[in-house]
Design a protein around this motif. Sequence first.
Motif, mmCIF file in Angstrom:
data_model
loop_
_atom_site.group_PDB
_atom_site.id
_atom_site.type_symbol
_atom_site.label_atom_id
_atom_site.label_comp_id
_atom_site.label_asym_id
_atom_site.label_seq_id
_atom_site.Cartn_x
_atom_site.Cartn_y
_atom_site.Cartn_z
ATOM 1 N N LEU A 74 -16.436 7.821 -0.818
ATOM 2 C CA LEU A 74 -15.484 7.550 -1.890
ATOM 3 C C LEU A 74 -14.244 6.949 -1.270
ATOM 4 O O LEU A 74 -13.957 7.144 -0.089
ATOM 5 N N THR A 75 -13.546 6.176 -2.058
ATOM 6 C CA THR A 75 -12.330 5.520 -1.591
ATOM 7 C C THR A 75 -11.228 5.731 -2.615
ATOM 8 O O THR A 75 -11.495 5.919 -3.809
ATOM 9 N N LEU A 76 -9.992 5.705 -2.123
ATOM 10 C CA LEU A 76 -8.830 5.749 -3.006
ATOM 11 C C LEU A 76 -7.647 5.196 -2.239
ATOM 12 O O LEU A 76 -7.652 5.178 -1.006
ATOM 13 N N PRO A 77 -6.631 4.725 -2.949
ATOM 14 C CA PRO A 77 -5.446 4.242 -2.252
ATOM 15 C C PRO A 77 -4.850 5.364 -1.399
ATOM 16 O O PRO A 77 -4.801 6.524 -1.829
ATOM 17 N N LEU A 78 -4.426 5.034 -0.198
ATOM 18 C CA LEU A 78 -3.880 6.036 0.711
ATOM 19 C C LEU A 78 -2.702 6.768 0.072
ATOM 20 O O LEU A 78 -2.532 7.972 0.272
ATOM 21 N N SER A 79 -1.943 6.087 -0.745
ATOM 22 C CA SER A 79 -0.787 6.729 -1.393
ATOM 23 C C SER A 79 -1.215 7.837 -2.363
ATOM 24 O O SER A 79 -0.422 8.720 -2.672
ATOM 25 N N ASP A 80 -2.460 7.820 -2.842
ATOM 26 C CA ASP A 80 -2.962 8.851 -3.752
ATOM 27 C C ASP A 80 -3.632 10.014 -3.024
ATOM 28 O O ASP A 80 -3.938 11.030 -3.647
ATOM 29 N N ALA A 81 -3.873 9.866 -1.734
ATOM 30 C CA ALA A 81 -4.551 10.917 -0.962
ATOM 31 C C ALA A 81 -3.564 12.048 -0.663
ATOM 32 O O ALA A 81 -2.393 11.801 -0.386
ATOM 33 N N ALA A 82 -4.033 13.278 -0.749
ATOM 34 C CA ALA A 82 -3.181 14.431 -0.437
ATOM 35 C C ALA A 82 -3.002 14.554 1.066
ATOM 36 O O ALA A 82 -3.936 14.330 1.837
ATOM 37 N N SER A 83 -1.814 14.910 1.481
ATOM 38 C CA SER A 83 -1.581 15.140 2.906
ATOM 39 C C SER A 83 -2.135 16.502 3.286
ATOM 40 O O SER A 83 -2.395 17.355 2.431
ATOM 41 N N LEU A 84 -2.314 16.725 4.571
ATOM 42 C CA LEU A 84 -2.847 18.000 5.033
ATOM 43 C C LEU A 84 -1.980 19.176 4.593
ATOM 44 O O LEU A 84 -2.494 20.180 4.090
ATOM 45 N N PRO A 85 -0.642 19.117 4.721
ATOM 46 C CA PRO A 85 0.178 20.234 4.236
ATOM 47 C C PRO A 85 0.022 20.490 2.730
ATOM 48 O O PRO A 85 0.109 21.614 2.272
ATOM 49 N N ALA A 86 -0.251 19.440 1.952
ATOM 50 C CA ALA A 86 -0.434 19.618 0.511
ATOM 51 C C ALA A 86 -1.713 20.387 0.193
ATOM 52 O O ALA A 86 -1.804 21.069 -0.823
ATOM 53 N N TRP A 87 -2.722 20.304 1.057
ATOM 54 C CA TRP A 87 -3.980 21.011 0.851
ATOM 55 C C TRP A 87 -3.874 22.485 1.234
ATOM 56 O O TRP A 87 -4.702 23.283 0.848
ATOM 57 N N ARG A 88 -2.893 22.826 2.037
ATOM 58 C CA ARG A 88 -2.771 24.218 2.512
ATOM 59 C C ARG A 88 -2.169 25.093 1.488
ATOM 60 O O ARG A 88 -1.613 25.040 0.599
#
Length: 64
Positions: A50-64
């Motif tokens: 799957l692909t998405l714009p990098l600006s829409d991807a969650a950062s690692l701290p956001a997943w924690r």
Amino acid sequence: MYGCYMLTHMEPDTIPASEATTDAEVMAAVEDGPVQTFVIADVSTDNAYLTLPLSDAASLPAWR
């Protein structure tokens, strides 16, 4: 009573739980272009990505 039924037994859920495969190999990458694109793919399976714009991807701290 007409049209009324008493349910005394329900069937259990007969759909088996999905099992995670241990032979999957998942990788992520960022592709440069007019828009940076985040790609995540299971490289052990054809067309599993799957692909998405990098600006829409969650950062690692956001997943924690």
